[in-house]
Design a protein around this motif. Structure first.
Motif, PDB file in Angstrom:
ATOM      1  N   GLU A   3       0.808  -1.226   0.000  1.00  0.00           N
ATOM      2  CA  GLU A   3       0.000   0.000   0.000  1.00  0.00           C
ATOM      3  C   GLU A   3       0.848   1.286   0.000  1.00  0.00           C
ATOM      4  O   GLU A   3       0.517   2.232  -0.734  1.00  0.00           O
ATOM      5  N   PRO A   4       1.949   1.374   0.786  1.00  0.00           N
ATOM      6  CA  PRO A   4       2.749   2.612   0.731  1.00  0.00           C
ATOM      7  C   PRO A   4       3.286   2.910  -0.675  1.00  0.00           C
ATOM      8  O   PRO A   4       3.296   4.062  -1.109  1.00  0.00           O
ATOM      9  N   LEU A   6       1.896   1.866  -3.565  1.00  0.00           N
ATOM     10  CA  LEU A   6       0.764   2.202  -4.429  1.00  0.00           C
ATOM     11  C   LEU A   6       0.278   3.629  -4.173  1.00  0.00           C
ATOM     12  O   LEU A   6      -0.064   4.357  -5.110  1.00  0.00           O
ATOM     13  N   LYS A   7       0.289   4.057  -2.913  1.00  0.00           N
ATOM     14  CA  LYS A   7      -0.082   5.440  -2.579  1.00  0.00           C
ATOM     15  C   LYS A   7       0.939   6.412  -3.170  1.00  0.00           C
ATOM     16  O   LYS A   7       0.572   7.482  -3.663  1.00  0.00           O
ATOM     17  N   HIS A   8       2.203   6.047  -3.093  1.00  0.00           N
ATOM     18  CA  HIS A   8       3.256   6.902  -3.644  1.00  0.00           C
ATOM     19  C   HIS A   8       3.090   7.040  -5.152  1.00  0.00           C
ATOM     20  O   HIS A   8       3.169   8.145  -5.696  1.00  0.00           O
ATOM     21  N   ALA A  10       0.365   6.782  -6.834  1.00  0.00           N
ATOM     22  CA  ALA A  10      -0.853   7.550  -7.112  1.00  0.00           C
ATOM     23  C   ALA A  10      -0.633   9.055  -7.002  1.00  0.00           C
ATOM     24  O   ALA A  10      -1.382   9.837  -7.587  1.00  0.00           O
ATOM     25  N   ARG A  11       0.403   9.472  -6.277  1.00  0.00           N
ATOM     26  CA  ARG A  11       0.716  10.907  -6.188  1.00  0.00           C
ATOM     27  C   ARG A  11       1.276  11.446  -7.499  1.00  0.00           C
ATOM     28  O   ARG A  11       1.242  12.644  -7.739  1.00  0.00           O
ATOM     29  N   ARG A  14      -1.373   7.786 -12.800  1.00  0.00           N
ATOM     30  CA  ARG A  14      -2.588   6.977 -12.658  1.00  0.00           C
ATOM     31  C   ARG A  14      -2.369   5.675 -13.422  1.00  0.00           C
ATOM     32  O   ARG A  14      -1.962   5.693 -14.578  1.00  0.00           O
ATOM     33  N   ARG A  20      -2.173  -2.265 -11.997  1.00  0.00           N
ATOM     34  CA  ARG A  20      -1.825  -2.398 -10.574  1.00  0.00           C
ATOM     35  C   ARG A  20      -1.559  -3.866 -10.239  1.00  0.00           C
ATOM     36  O   ARG A  20      -0.600  -4.194  -9.547  1.00  0.00           O
ATOM     37  N   GLY A  76       8.688   5.353   2.059  1.00  0.00           N
ATOM     38  CA  GLY A  76       8.214   6.134   0.923  1.00  0.00           C
ATOM     39  C   GLY A  76       9.305   6.609  -0.007  1.00  0.00           C
ATOM     40  O   GLY A  76       9.034   7.379  -0.925  1.00  0.00           O
ATOM     41  N   TYR A 124       6.728   7.805 -14.134  1.00  0.00           N
ATOM     42  CA  TYR A 124       6.930   7.803 -12.683  1.00  0.00           C
ATOM     43  C   TYR A 124       8.420   7.787 -12.345  1.00  0.00           C
ATOM     44  O   TYR A 124       8.899   8.608 -11.558  1.00  0.00           O
TER      45      TYR A 124
END
Length: 195
Positions: A3-4, A6-8, A10-11, A14, A20, A76, A124
Motif C-alpha cells: 500500500e505505501p 501504491l499510494k506513492h 498515485a501521487r 494513474r 496495478r 516512501g 513515474y
C-alpha cells in the motif's frame, strides 16, 4: 503489504486496476533486519528498492577505512545503486538497514517488461530520477557552499523527525563531519536553547 508504494505511485501517475495487478505480481517483498544488507560492495545491484517501512542507508568505505553515507532511504523513498543496476557492474556501495525494514523490490529481470506493460511507470521513474537529481545537487551545494554548522542546522530544520531517528555517527557521516564535531554542535545548540 504494498500500500505505501501504491499510494506513492498515485501521487504522480494513474494506473488501471489491471496494471496495478501486473505491478504487484512482479514485485518482490523482503523483510530486512536491522544491520541486514540489501547490497554489499562488489555485488551487482539487482533491484530498485522501495522502503515500505523502516530506514536504510547507502554507504561506501573510504580509503582510510571509514564509512561515508551518501544516501538514506526512509518510508516512501526509493534507493538503489543505479550505476550498478543499469550497467550490470559490481557496486561500490553497501545498502544496509538502519532499523528493521520492509522493502518492495523491482528486479532488473522484470524492469523492462514492467515498463512495456505499464508505460506510466516510465513517467513515474523519470519523475523519481528528477527528484533524486535535485536532492543530489542540493546535497553537493550544502557540502561545498555552507559551513558544517549551517549544514547541520539546515538538515535538522528540514528533517527534524529523521534526525531523532538515526544514530548520531550516521548523521555526522552523511553531513560530512565527525561524530565528535556533531556532539559539539548539539551541545552548543542545547546551551543556546537553554539560555
Amino acid at each position: 503489504m504494498y500500500e505505501p508504494l501504491l499510494k506513492h505511485l498515485a501521487r504522480f501517475i494513474r494506473i488501471t486496476e489491471s496494471e496495478r495487478e501486473i505491478l504487484i505480481s512482479n514485485l518482490r517483498y523482503k523483510k530486512v533486519d536491522k544491520k541486514g544488507y540489501l547490497l554489499k560492495q562488489g555485488q551487482i545491484c539487482s533491484g530498485n528498492f522501495f522502503v515500505l517501512s523502516g530506514c536504510v542507508r547507502m554507504f561506501t568505505i573510504t580509503a582510510n577505512g571509514t564509512e561515508q553515507i551518501v544516501q538514506f532511504g526512509i518510508t516512501g523513498w526509493w534507493i538503489s545503486d543505479y550505476h550498478s543496476f543499469e550497467n550490470n557492474v559490481p557496486s561500490d556501495y553497501y545498502i544496509q538497514a538502519v532499523e528493521d525494514s520492509e522493502i518492495a523490490i523491482i528486479t532488473r529481470s522484470v524492469c523492462d517488461d514492467l515498463f512495456q506493460q505499464i508505460p506510466q511507470l516510465n513517467n513515474y521513474f523519470r519523475k523519481m530520477m528528477q527528484r533524486a537529481y535535485v536532492a543530489s545537487l542540493k546535497k553537493i551545494e550544502l557540502l561545498l557552499c555552507t559551513s558544517a554548522e549551517d549544514r547541520f542546522h539546515q538538515f535538522t530544520t528540514d528533517f527534524p523527525e529523521f534526525v531523532q531517528r538515526i544514530p548520531q555517527y550516521m548523521l555526522a557521516s552523511f553531513l560530512g563531519f565527525t561524530p565528535e564535531f556533531l556532539s559539539m554542535l548539539r551541545a552548543k545548540n542545547k546551551s543556546v536553547n537553554n539560555s
